[in-house]
Scaffold this active site. Structure first.
Site, PDB file in Angstrom:
ATOM      1  N   SER A 256      47.306  39.537  44.186  1.00  0.00           N
ATOM      2  CA  SER A 256      46.688  38.279  43.789  1.00  0.00           C
ATOM      3  C   SER A 256      47.077  37.968  42.348  1.00  0.00           C
ATOM      4  CB  SER A 256      45.164  38.375  43.911  1.00  0.00           C
ATOM      5  OG  SER A 256      44.657  39.339  42.996  1.00  0.00           O
ATOM      6  N   LYS A 257      46.594  36.850  41.842  1.00  0.00           N
ATOM      7  CA  LYS A 257      46.945  36.450  40.485  1.00  0.00           C
ATOM      8  C   LYS A 257      46.514  37.487  39.455  1.00  0.00           C
ATOM      9  CE  LYS A 257      47.250  31.439  41.034  1.00  0.00           C
ATOM     10  NZ  LYS A 257      46.733  30.132  40.593  1.00  0.00           N
ATOM     11  N   ARG A 258      45.406  38.168  39.724  1.00  0.00           N
ATOM     12  CA  ARG A 258      44.942  39.164  38.748  1.00  0.00           C
ATOM     13  C   ARG A 258      45.870  40.368  38.691  1.00  0.00           C
ATOM     14  NH1 ARG A 258      41.903  43.381  41.207  1.00  0.00           N
ATOM     15  NH2 ARG A 258      41.574  43.043  43.456  1.00  0.00           N
ATOM     16  N   HIS A 259      46.653  40.587  39.747  1.00  0.00           N
ATOM     17  CA  HIS A 259      47.617  41.688  39.754  1.00  0.00           C
ATOM     18  C   HIS A 259      48.966  41.273  39.171  1.00  0.00           C
ATOM     19  CE1 HIS A 259      45.165  42.941  43.465  1.00  0.00           C
ATOM     20  NE2 HIS A 259      44.931  43.857  42.559  1.00  0.00           N
ATOM     21  N   GLY A 260      49.268  40.006  39.177  1.00  0.00           N
ATOM     22  CA  GLY A 260      50.583  39.545  38.734  1.00  0.00           C
ATOM     23  C   GLY A 260      51.291  38.672  39.737  1.00  0.00           C
TER      24      GLY A 260
END
Length: 473
Positions: free
Chosen positions: A240-244
């Site tokens: 997801s966006k929090r992972h990159g």
């Protein structure tokens, strides 16, 4: 056989990291086999497809260095061809018109759900006469899929995968308004583009069973399939966006080099022994589908950043200076001069050893091209007390008399001065660094002196010596 691969993104957003890896694998496979890498924009979702997204995909691929071999195909522009294939299947008795209304389909699914059965179309119009069609209902066209036996995929990554045909219903080829479905469009386009290998994420695996049935109904050879496991975050959860899970342009803005991102994406799910640093030329030479693993790979921003640091250290100094120039101009609020650029190139060997991204490189280089008087941070200011400025005032006179202005001569002069004045070298070097850079951390200070040059170095020292309205005595 000529190897032909394709990358077929939907233009509903940026080129995300998973799509970039898929494009890279397709590009490498085609280049390895001397084949073609094609680009198709699957823009049939007209409500969500945007030109801005198309441009972002093009820009992202170009930045990554993934060049395609022919003009990009826009899928929506081929809708008439897709519909033609559906009509041909209808004429051959391999497809049929279905007159179910949306309400009838919903009732069918509700009944199946209530009985605990899989929710799929039950084929009620498969063999009915069109004369029984209710008035005012525009039909869809469905594929008359096989009901017995199995559909088998000999996948180049997943191995042999089977599904019983009774688990697959008769999929829609043309909607009631005459527009083709995704499943039809993909198969027709891949056939017409002579795609030999479909390399894509394993979230498409279930679609492939239906697509193979359509290939066979059309009498076409099926391409080879290779379904790549998806990328997960470091915690094993879906990326997801929090992972990159960002767009390619975000990594460019964060200061990553395209060659570093290519290397990192290559190693996300593909391996060649214990090799980690694999340049593009070597990747083209080595890449094949056998090296792709079956397990999801985990995205690690720290590992990517460290790898980028390696590529920064290997990069050409002039190229790096030109890459950080726009960042510095934004930071400084002015255009860099030719003299500024020349200083950056000279400074680059010392700067790039200390940075892992272009952002860090620009921040580290900024003091070289800042206008006088330099802003001095709080830690550096503490080193520029009266004692520190007195030492600098006296040392400036010694510096002005130095013959030659190279790092070795400057360091020798500083050591002689410190010894003559009963100082440890650090008691001179630390305020000198503060005066020349405005900070307490920098490349080796005598290297900084050499790169700034005699005039600029002495002027910066004089600026701090003159603090508080008068020269330190």
């Amino acid at each position: 056989m000529t190897v032909v691969t394709r990358f077929a993104p939907s233009p509903t957003g940026f080129l995300h990291i998973g799509g970039a890896r898929t494009a890279l694998f397709n590009w490498l496979f085609a280049r390895h086999h001397g084949g073609k890498f094609l680009l198709r924009i699957e823009d049939t979702d007209r409500a969500r497809s945007t030109q801005a997204a198309v441009d972002a995909i093009f820009d992202g691929l170009k930045w990554l260095g993934l060049d395609w071999d022919e003009e990009p195909v826009l899928q929506f522009s081929r809708a008439a061809r897709h519909a033609q294939v559906a009509q041909q299947l209808l004429a051959e008795g391999k497809a049929y018109r279905c007159y179910c209304s949306p309400e009838e389909l919903e009732a069918m699914r509700a009944e199946q759900k209530a009985k605990g059965r899989p929710m799929r179309y039950d084929g009620r119009w498969r063999d009915r006469d069109a004369a029984e069609a209710p008035p005012g209902v525009s039909p869809v066209i469905r594929l008359k899929a096989p009901r017995d036996g199995e559909t088998v995929i000999n996948d180049r990554v997943q191995g042999e995968v089977r599904v019983a045909n009774e688990q697959l219903d008769d999929m829609v080829l043309l909607r009631a308004d005459g527009t083709p479905t995704y499943m039809l469009s993909v198969v027709v386009d891949d056939h017409d583009m002579a795609v030999s290998h479909v390399i894509r994420g394993d979230d498409h695996l279930t679609n492939t069973f239906r697509q193979i049935q359509l290939y066979r109904a059309c009498g076409w050879d099926t391409p080879e399939f290779a379904h790549i496991p998806l990328i997960h975050g470091p915690d094993g959860a879906k990326l997801s966006k929090r992972h990159g899970a960002l767009g390619a342009e975000a990594y460019r803005d964060m200061g990553f080099l395209p060659e570093a991102l290519r290397n990192y994406l290559l190693r996300l799910g593909w391996g060649h022994g214990d090799d980690e640093i694999i340049d593009t030329e070597q990747a083209v030479s080595w890449f094949d589908l056998d090296g792709i693993g079956r397990s999801p790979s985990r995205f690690d921003m720290v590992k990517l950043t460290n790898l980028n640091g390696h590529y920064l250290r290997q990069a050409d100094d002039r190229r790096l200076a030109s890459l950080i120039a726009p960042r510095l101009e934004q930071m400084l609020g002015r255009n860099l001069t030719d003299a500024d650029q020349a200083v950056l190139v000279k400074a680059m060997p010392g700067l790039k050893e200390r940075a892992k991204t272009l952002v860090e490189l620009a921040e580290g280089a900024a003091f070289y091209v800042r206008r006088r008087p330099l802003a001095v941070d709080e830690k550096a200011r503490k080193l520029l007390d009266v004692e520190g400025r007195q030492s600098l005032s006296a040392f400036a006179q010694s510096l002005d008399a130095v013959n030659g202005w190279d790092q070795e001569a400057l360091e020798s002069e500083a050591r002689q001065f410190a010894e003559a004045h009963g100082l440890k070298l650090g008691k001179l070097a630390q305020p000198l660094r503060a005066a020349l850079t405005g900070a307490t951390v920098s490349p080796p200070i005598f290297q900084v002196l050499q790169i700034l040059g005699r005039e600029e170095s002495l002027a910066r020292i004089q600026d701090v010596v003159m603090w508080d309205g008068g020269q330190v005595q």
